[in-house]
Design an enzyme around this catalytic site. Structure first.
Site: not given
Ligand code: NCD
Length: 287
Positions: A47-48, A75, A96, A124
């Site tokens: 999703r993100t 590498k 991320r 997040h």
């Molecule tokens: C979450 C995350 O990656 O922190 N998912 C998200 O971004 N919607 C929740 C999770 O991984 O459980």
């Protein structure tokens, strides 16, 4: 946007208002046609990552995706060299990473804006903003009582949302329902005025306004056996009529599929709102 803590109330309401306009108009434009966004995901994401990509496309921006499995990281290239390189290709970083607080390190290698798309068990912030956007639709003056269940210790989405709600409305009462090993940190609790750690979901379900469910972040455990709380139709039969159920997704066994068509379930609405809120976040970077 490194942490939700750095956003002012003015910035937050600007992001909420713009997101609402984008949603109502199903907005598409070429506003960001000169901008290139680098998506660097060193941890899995559906999703993100894809909602950012969709948001960028809807505003006419361009995307470059970094795939750590097919890159010079394999590498032995350092993160510093990777960031300094990609810095030359893009205008905004969206990152991320499994390490908490990594964004403050990465900031030393680039002057470009960085959006934190999840740093380990840290924060997040963009998820918290889309959670807030969803909550405000049902509680425009904020809920009184919100419960978080599942993995409070390692869920970065919970950390950011708690900081955000507490900043905007410090009178909210927070309930944390979890295994003893997954309780919130003292750092988080010390920022709150009203909170309770409890394990009786059957009791609190009767009076809470929002139930925010999370999966156990097993990838961050060290082999501990941990109790999972299950949310299903049976549990919510005594809940308030205005209760809303949220989950950042992905889900495992903690959120029963039998709730998917229940009007109280808003987790797929969160998914949709992710597009508009992320459009708003990137749009506001250049305002
Ligand atoms: C979450 C995350 O990656 O922190 N998912 C998200 O971004 N919607 C929740 C999770 O991984 O459980």
């Amino acid at each position: 946007m490194e942490s939700i803590k750095n956003l002012s109330s003015r910035q937050i309401s600007f992001i909420m208002n713009t997101a609402l306009i984008f949603k109502e108009k199903d907005y598409r434009s070429e506003d960001l046609k000169d901008k290139i966004f680098g998506l660097l995901f060193f941890e899995p994401s559906t999703r993100t990552c894809l909602s950012f990509e969709s948001a960028i496309h809807r505003l006419g921006g361009k995307v470059i995706k970094y795939n750590s499995n097919y890159s010079s990281e394999k590498k032995g290239e350092s993160l510093e060299d990777t960031i300094k390189t990609i810095d030359m290709y893009i205008d905004v970083f969206i990152i991320r990473h499994p390490e908490k607080n990594i964004i403050s390190k990465i900031k030393k290698f680039t002057n470009k804006p960085i959006i934190n798309a999840g740093d380990g068990d840290g924060e997040h912030p963009t998820q918290a903003l889309l959670d807030l956007f969803t909550i405000l639709k049902y509680y425009p003056k904020y809920p009184n009582k919100i419960a978080f269940s599942g993995d409070i210790k390692y869920s970065r989405t919970i950390h950011s949302l708690v900081y955000l709600l507490n900043k905007l409305c410090p009178d909210i009462e927070f309930y944390f329902v979890c295994d003893k090993l997954l309780e919130p940190s003292n750092e988080l609790l010390s920022s709150l005025k009203k909170f309770k750690i409890c394990n009786d979901l059957d009791y609190i379900i009767k009076f809470i306004d929002v139930l925010y469910v999370t999966r156990l972040q097993k990838e961050r455990f060290n082999g501990e056996i941990i109790k999972s709380y299950i949310i299903d139709e049976n549990l919510i039969k005594n809940s308030k009529s205005k209760l809303i159920i949220l989950h950042p997704l992905p889900r495992n066994e903690e959120l029963s599929k039998d709730l998917d068509n229940n009007p109280k379930s808003k987790y797929f609405e969160q998914v949709e709102n992710g597009i508009y809120v992320r459009m708003s976040i990137i749009y506001n970077l250049f305002e």
